[in-house]
Design an enzyme around this catalytic site. Sequence first.
Site, PDB file in Angstrom:
ATOM      1  N   CYS A  34       0.838  -1.191   0.000  1.00  0.00           N
ATOM      2  CA  CYS A  34       0.000   0.000   0.000  1.00  0.00           C
ATOM      3  C   CYS A  34       0.877   1.246   0.000  1.00  0.00           C
ATOM      4  CB  CYS A  34      -0.948   0.026   1.195  1.00  0.00           C
ATOM      5  SG  CYS A  34      -0.115   0.290   2.774  1.00  0.00           S
ATOM      6  N   CYS A  48       2.999   1.834   2.958  1.00  0.00           N
ATOM      7  CA  CYS A  48       4.243   1.050   2.985  1.00  0.00           C
ATOM      8  C   CYS A  48       5.380   1.836   2.331  1.00  0.00           C
ATOM      9  CB  CYS A  48       4.053  -0.279   2.265  1.00  0.00           C
ATOM     10  SG  CYS A  48       2.858  -1.390   3.038  1.00  0.00           S
ATOM     11  N   ASP A 108      18.892  14.063 -35.713  1.00  0.00           N
ATOM     12  CA  ASP A 108      20.215  14.111 -36.322  1.00  0.00           C
ATOM     13  C   ASP A 108      20.115  13.355 -37.648  1.00  0.00           C
ATOM     14  OD1 ASP A 108      23.062  14.338 -36.580  1.00  0.00           O
ATOM     15  OD2 ASP A 108      23.200  12.262 -35.908  1.00  0.00           O
ATOM     16  N   ASP A 112      22.624  10.137 -32.323  1.00  0.00           N
ATOM     17  CA  ASP A 112      23.462   8.983 -31.974  1.00  0.00           C
ATOM     18  C   ASP A 112      24.937   9.298 -31.828  1.00  0.00           C
ATOM     19  OD1 ASP A 112      24.179   9.315 -34.704  1.00  0.00           O
ATOM     20  OD2 ASP A 112      24.805   7.222 -34.750  1.00  0.00           O
ATOM     21  N   ASP A 155      26.267  14.802 -30.665  1.00  0.00           N
ATOM     22  CA  ASP A 155      24.879  15.035 -30.270  1.00  0.00           C
ATOM     23  C   ASP A 155      24.693  15.008 -28.756  1.00  0.00           C
ATOM     24  OD1 ASP A 155      24.027  15.101 -32.951  1.00  0.00           O
ATOM     25  OD2 ASP A 155      23.926  12.910 -33.003  1.00  0.00           O
TER      26      ASP A 155
END
Length: 738
Positions: free
Chosen positions: A53, A56, A457, A637, A641
């Site tokens: 819950c 918790c 890119d 990639d 970048d």
Amino acid sequence: MTDTLTNASSEPEYPSLAACPACIATPAAVDRARAAAAEKAARIMLSVPDAHCALCIQTVESDLEKMPGVKSARLNLTLRRVSVEAEPGVSADAIAKRLEKIGYPAYELDPGQLSMTETDKQGRDLLMRLGVAGFSMMNIMLLSVAVWSGATDATRDLFHMISAMIAVPTVAFSGQPFFRKAWAGVRNGRLDMDFPISLAIMLATGMSLYETFNSGHHAYFDAAVMLTFFLLAGRYLDFRTRAVARSAAQELAALEVPRAIRLTGEAEEQVPVADLRPGELVLVRPGGRIPVDGIVVAGQSELDRSLLTGETLPVFAGPDLVVTAGAVNLTGPLTIRVTAAGKDSSLHRMADLVAVAENARNKYTTLAEKAARMYSPSVHLLSFAAFAVWMWLTGGDVRFALNISAATLIITCPCALGLAVPAVVTAASGRLFRAGLLIKDGSALERLAEVDTVVFDKTGTLTRGTPEPVTLEGLSPEALAIAAALGGASSHPLAQALAQAARAEGAIPAVLTEVAEVPGYGVQALWQGRRVRLGRAHWVGAEALDVTATYLGIEGQEPHSVAFADRLRDGAEEAVAAFKAQGKRVILISGDVPGAVGELAARLGIEDWRAEALPEDKSAAINALQAQGHKVLMVGDGLNDTVALSAAHVSISPASALDAARVASDIVLLGASLAPLPEAQRVSVRAVKRIRENFAISFGYNIIAVPIALVGLASPLIAALAMSVSSITVALNALRLK
């Protein structure tokens, strides 16, 4: 050509066929990563099976964060595991003992080896207790019919006594999940949701025993057992919905192979994968799953990587190919030289990555926690006030007042609120993983849903990043040897392609000194005392071509140009079209020349494009867009970048991306196709919508249910049913994402 500073490497190059090539590391890289990790805070994962819950979450996290050496603790309620960030020296055993003291038995969990054994055991235990409660409930209901039909005196007392003999041991056995947690909470000075549940069950049983021993007219053994049954039913159904929302980390762990065939000379032996060391040979027969990261040294086959990357077609595997754990060998035996196994494998590190992401915070998680913190004091005060008011209104009817008080405590349980966020995040991450997307940051879903602008890119992102030189014939043998050496010292795809093509032409790389890469420009070195450069036209001193090209400059000679041809990445056209159909603004920013960038933009239907952009130009463009109020998704990639990926509102990198780009991004694209990207954005929008719906369900339920309990229209039994229905409704709503 835009690159970043790096040194030349003497390690051999191999073609790569990996679920996450960026995760593949040499032993030296693994050692460096471990050393770096040792200097930082350690992350420890533990299974907390009794957490169920929102209260918790508050209890476990607040207690652990008071522990010396613990920096933060995050409890994932759906997966019932806690992620602890601690200083070196804090052990998992010490954390487990502390959790044990506050009533939460915990077990160290390897996020890369998430086993369902303990979960299945818990499910069987709940089902067994549910079956006992159901069987007893039906028998007690039959006995109650006689009492309801008018049985009196000795007959009524006999039926009550038989009901007591059935109900008391049933409640004692089936109610243990609630009693254990309630007692653990009381012992540690807190009242969680299991306390009112246990109180209601014991009150109903105690009052019934009192009536039975005093020949009373009413006993509530049926209500006590029914309450236990329906509470267990709700908890079991909640357990099953959590199991259906199986996380991406668990799916990754399911792909790990526990044992492998090690080749020692002419002999074969079955050994645990954890015992394998780099350099050893393993045999993978047709139909088997690859157990390690490695390099194929013998055999030819096809590999099924659909569960890892979402790619449906098998791919060829032969000698010198780099492969990773988890792929299925389809047609022929393969002998693989191990480069990483067990905890060092890319598959294992991917599971680590997801396990951490699923415990991340976002604004909705914080909102749920704040609401849960209000539960303990406010609800118990409300229940006590209800008891006092009804005692006064009924002239001292303790039984009636206690029933209302217990119903109030049960019906206001914040279970649904605790499940509102993690259930959705887990279901969404699992769905995206099956589509070939790995979420590294749990808040990425929330941020991805807000995106209105997508920046791509070019090389390696919208294109395959494997360009082929088409004008090598213009280079002398001397220039070709220098190009092979400079290209091999760079990580840029154009440089790598040039180096490979030069070696294929028979060129032996020249001996260079002082090799260095200049970010955004290229790579340079000294050759026979002369400066040599490979990179951008103006940096080399050449006249730029209006096509994709790199330029070689040798001091004392005229610069050379090498043109390249590249192909679109699979799914690029579909991804751009889908983003535009969603109403997103699509922008292409590349370091390539205007001619090549413009041609690609026209082919993909991108009106807004920019060429010859340096790394700082990309970052500045994204910052400018976000300053205007746009939420930018960056897809890239390259190392050039990295700054742009970090600056964007949310970022995605292909798995083929370089390490720095992969680390900077929030989501990793495992497959070769870009087609899943728009789907990821759609899933994120739906995920945020489901979270909001779950909040509405949770708060709406309490707004309606609490007054009903306070005015006496809901017995503890009805309250238990309502509480269970609310939790299950939230979990089922989350599963609509699957």
